[in-house]
Design an enzyme around this catalytic site. Structure first.
Site, PDB file in Angstrom:
ATOM      1  N   HIS A 126     -11.583   5.135   1.090  1.00  0.00           N
ATOM      2  CA  HIS A 126     -11.135   5.171   2.486  1.00  0.00           C
ATOM      3  C   HIS A 126     -11.504   6.553   3.014  1.00  0.00           C
ATOM      4  CE1 HIS A 126      -8.120   2.488   0.548  1.00  0.00           C
ATOM      5  NE2 HIS A 126      -8.074   1.846   1.685  1.00  0.00           N
ATOM      6  N   ASP A 174      -9.044   9.152   2.000  1.00  0.00           N
ATOM      7  CA  ASP A 174      -8.926   9.523   0.574  1.00  0.00           C
ATOM      8  C   ASP A 174      -9.772  10.747   0.287  1.00  0.00           C
ATOM      9  OD1 ASP A 174      -7.794   6.978   0.262  1.00  0.00           O
ATOM     10  OD2 ASP A 174      -9.665   6.115  -0.496  1.00  0.00           O
TER      11      ASP A 174
HETATM   12  C1  XUL Z   1      -4.300  -2.784  -0.445  1.00  0.00           C
HETATM   13  C2  XUL Z   1      -5.694  -2.800  -0.886  1.00  0.00           C
HETATM   14  C3  XUL Z   1      -6.554  -1.768  -0.279  1.00  0.00           C
HETATM   15  C4  XUL Z   1      -7.913  -2.216   0.074  1.00  0.00           C
HETATM   16  C5  XUL Z   1      -8.712  -1.173   0.810  1.00  0.00           C
HETATM   17  O1  XUL Z   1      -3.507  -3.691  -1.090  1.00  0.00           O
HETATM   18  O2  XUL Z   1      -6.075  -3.576  -1.719  1.00  0.00           O
HETATM   19  O3  XUL Z   1      -6.581  -0.686  -1.134  1.00  0.00           O
HETATM   20  O4  XUL Z   1      -8.637  -2.586  -1.046  1.00  0.00           O
HETATM   21  O5  XUL Z   1      -8.100  -0.753   1.967  1.00  0.00           O
END
Ligand code: XUL
Ligand code: CO
Length: 436
Positions: A100, A103
């Site tokens: 993300h 992150d």
């Molecule tokens: C949340 C989840 C996230 C997504 C990316 O449950 O799985 O981490 O993979 O936003």
């Protein structure tokens, strides 16, 4: 400086090995059904869990010991973390990672400052990618952490939240393109509702559709050709998430004319939260031509929430691999470990044990699934089970040559249906156990 002095490089040592830092099944060069294991899985490390996870839970703070991380939100700390991440992935032999925006780089006080921070870190990510050959499986924007998104992002009642989210995704698409990301994920973080009394569901869905179209348009404009993915999840954080499962996502994509641009990123623990098996979600998505990628993990059946544990169950990975082999694999998707070590597994070395086990479980699942397929008994059973559709009335129905009137005539003449045969569930479960 090394963050993991006790690990050199995780190597394949074979099934007899008792070395917990070696692969027993994952030999990246081994060819199974015409592809190397490396090509089959395209394993990816999740930046958020592995390099940002603290081990905190609602009852207490983080427990993770991460000597390289000073715990601050500084750019220097973020830069250093990238180097540690690439040391980890290189030693593990993972060809991909996923992140993300928030992150990898600290969120600033303003959007402009956040974008600038991201640009700074992207330089380091790019250098490390070039140095190691490790690639970005997907990027995504965190549209759920900041309190501005408390009512959702593109489905917020506050139009400014939609606008901020759009700006954030715009930037994240640019960055994902810059890093050669092969996919881009939308997980609907807070895109859902807690209570329908205060919610205009139709309007929110329309806004989600609009948002995704804007993303498609912008990707085209900047020449980002990665695959767009939606990640289904039924609940957490909201009571009802709009992208609740594969079928709901595909219906949404079709209704909003987005199906040509999106596939699904199916996650094991999300499937089970939705009351499905992972195998069901994968088979359903693939049957609709929408299987894109996998977030590999597992839940705990005794706990009702998203525990995001590393997958170690061969039965699970066998089921996953049976579907992947059936539909010809994942690329440009991959197997991303959206999984975290337990709060009690707080040492850096636990990150290696966890990933090694997950990769090995998938490799073992691949070999089992390939053996089942090579033997052919299961496929022959299924083929035979449907043989009434291969000729006669079945073939006519499938070819569109029958209607209610001809079917009535057929049945009036025949009197009753041909006798049914046993589904042999128990025998087939035993058959699978011969290989596991
Ligand atoms: C949340 C989840 C996230 C997504 C990316 O449950 O799985 O981490 O993979 O936003
Ligand atoms: Co996920």
């Amino acid at each position: 400086m090394t963050a993991f002095p006790e690990v050199d490089k995780v190597c394949y040592e074979g099934p007899q090995s008792k070395n917990p830092l070696a692969f027993r099944w994952y030999d990246e060069n081994e060819v199974v059904e015409g592809k190397t294991m490396k090509e089959h899985f395209r394993f990816s490390v999740a930046y958020w869990h592995t390099f940002r996870g603290t081990g905190s839970d609602p009852f207490g703070p983080g427990t993770m010991v991460r000597p390289w991380d000073d715990g601050s939100d500084s750019l220097d700390n973020a830069r250093n973390r990238v180097c540690v991440a690439f040391e980890f992935m290189e030693k593990l032999g993972a060809p991909f990672y996923a992140f993300h925006d928030r992150d990898v780089a600290p969120e600033g006080k303003t959007l402009a400052e956040s974008n600038k921070n991201l640009d700074e870190i992207v330089k380091v990510l790019k250098d490390e990618q070039a140095r190691t050959g490790i690639r970005l499986l997907w990027g995504t924007a965190n549209l759920f952490g900041n309190p501005r998104y408390l009512h959702g992002a593109s489905t917020s009642c506050n139009a400014d939240a939609f606008a901020f989210a759009a700006a954030q995704v715009k930037k994240c698409l640019e960055v994902t393109k810059e890093l050669g990301g092969v996919n881009y994920v939308f997980w609907g973080g807070r895109e859902g509702y807690q209570n329908l009394f205060n919610t205009d569901l139709k309007r929110e869905l329309d806004h989600l559709g609009r948002f995704l179209h804007l993303a498609v348009d912008y990707a085209k404009e900047i020449g980002f050709t990665g695959q767009f993915l939606i990640e289904p999840k039924p609940k957490e954080p909201t009571k009802h998430q709009y992208d609740s499962d594969a079928a709901a996502c595909i219906n949404f994509l079709r209704a909003y004319d987005l199906l040509d641009h999106f596939k699904l990123n199916i996650e094991t623990n999300h499937a089970t939260l939705a009351g499905h098996t992972m195998m069901h979600e994968l088979d359903y998505a693939a049957s609709q031509g929408a299987l894109g990628s996998i977030d590999a993990n597992t839940g705990d059946m005794l706990l009702g929430w998203d525990t995001d544990q590393f997958p170690t169950n061969y039965y699970l990975t066998t089921e996953v691999m049976l579907i992947l082999l059936k539909y010809g694999g994942l690329a440009p998707g991959g197997v991303n470990f959206d999984a975290k070590v337990r709060r009690e597994s707080f040492e850096p070395i636990d990150l290696f044990y966890a990933h090694v086990g997950g990769m090995d479980a998938f490799a073992r699942g691949l070999k089992i699934a390939a053996a089942i397929r090579a033997d052919g008994e299961l496929a022959a059973f299924v083929r035979d089970r449907y043989r009434s559709w291969d000729t006669g009335i079945g073939a006519e129905i499938e070819a569109g040559k029958a209607d209610f009137k001809t079917l009535e005539t057929y049945m009036l003449e025949k009197g009753d249906i041909a006798p049914n045969q046993s589904g042999r569930q128990e025998m087939l479960e035993n058959l699978i156990n011969r290989y596991v």
